[in-house]
Scaffold this motif. Sequence first.
Motif: not given
Length: 597
Positions: A239-258
């Motif tokens: 669960v912790k690992k998947l949460r970390a991966m989800t957070h990283n994916a959201e950060e990447q999406v935000l960066t790409l949007k910017n």
Amino acid sequence: MKHFRRCSRILILSLLVVTVFIPIGLLSHRLKHLNADASGGFEDLSIIKHRTEAQKLSAIKEDDNEFVKVPVQEVYKYSDHISAVSLSSPGENNSLSDPGNGVGVTYLSERNGTSDEAKEDYHQSQEEKSLSGVKDRSTPTRIQQHQTVQVGSRRVHDEKVKQMKDQVIRAKAYLTFAPPNSNSHFIKELKLRIKESERAIGDSTKDSDLSKRALQKMKAMDATLLKASQLYPDCSAMVKKLRAMTHNAEEQVLTLKNQTTFLVQLAGRTTPKGLHCLSMRLTAEYFSLQSDERELPNQHKVHDPNLFHFAVFSDNILASAVVVNSTVSVAREPEKVVFHVVTDSLNLPAMSMWFLLNPPGKATVQVQNVDNFEWLSTRYGAVLQKQDSLDSRYTSALNHLRFYLPDIFPFLKKIVLLDHDVVVQRDLTGLWSLNMKGKVNAAVETCQEGEPSFRRMDMYIDFTHPLVAQRFDANACTWAFGMNVFDLQVWRKRNLTGVYHKYLHLGNKRPVFKAGSLPIGWMTFYKQTTALEKKWHILGLGYDSGVRLSDIEQGAVIHFDGIMKPWLDIGLDKYKQFWKRHVLYDHPYLQQCNIHA
């Protein structure tokens, strides 16, 4: 002796007759009884068969009643057999969801493999219903249900693709649980499965794109993941690992949007290579002319207040040409149309040369240089330079020149200001007879909530400033620039240019409004604007892909406001046709500069 022999013969013959004919008689009598019994037995068998079929049908009905207790759930599961029935015969969708019409019985009988007679009876009954005009629901309902089934079918078409992608994510998560530099057999197997799954998925977006081997790889990955779950049974770590991966994916999406937003804004500010080439060729051609050849025709009309005057402030040659061409092409009296094009010194030769080579019929065009307005640089230049914006379009003199219309055209009474990203589709000369009710500005309002063009004053103006909160209402209706009618006589009486200048100074110490001409325009023409009908000015073609085609066709002026201009590659392709029809693509300079439709 002879007598004895004769008697013996008679006796033998008598016995022979008895032994032959008596069995025949007995057999015939028996056959009669057998026929009677057989006919009675057949009647019993038909009754038994009828009763057996009735029992079967009643059993099916009982099963069907259980099946159709939740008809909606069965229909919207979008399983293969229901989708097939629905898509092949849209008219039967309603009957599937109706427990009382008996169609569910037929559906079950077909699925369970019963006789074809039931199918024929069902089709006959359906034909009779259709001929008699009996319908369970209206046609729009059936169409809507049919469309829903189709949408649902499309939704599940990528189920396996998503499942395989989820498997890859889980496998990569398990890899992180292994010790660093681990090279065990299981780790090798897991890495191999990840590579195989990624290759099998490839660019697939739906299940039909997957090969049979891909499904085999999915099963193999399932087996490997089962081993991994046994080796790493700690769910909390996963669960912790998947949460970390989800957070990283959201950060990447935000960066790409910017990054996307920045690149789109950058593309909107740049000049395409073809337009730059066109400007250079026209400039070179202009300076090859003699001074008397650079004069545009009919310049005596530019100060006549009885004509229809339009103003365009732009440094884009092709865009200005589209505005002029589209306006003149629909004008009822083109000889009374006068265009005042104001540009900068850099583009003045090219702009002048274009209209020298391509005069707009009987209309008149005047090209002016903003740098020749000495009163603008001495009285307002320092204030404009204080505008805080990274976008030069907002701080350029051409953008704020609209607030000095009475100074630019001192001899005119009324003028229509057009942005260079509009296309005129109807005759606009009727705007000169518009009753402006003593107001200075006539514009289309943008205060309808729910529409993409909706704007509110507090979205662009800081109402925490005490002076702003005192003088303005945050809920006041807003309006749009792009196609505006200005009564210059009333403007001069009320000195609105001085009002604009005062509000421009207001933001020197503290930012009061966002950069650009729109928010300060709301403040300058506050309670000085009358509303036009929406059909006069259709907004959103430069940012909203949902503008209806009927609205565009009925609009007098369509506006490509926004960052996606029609002359840019990032423009909305579905709307470019309305702009391109007014471009002279067969012109030699456009062909030499690779400007094509």
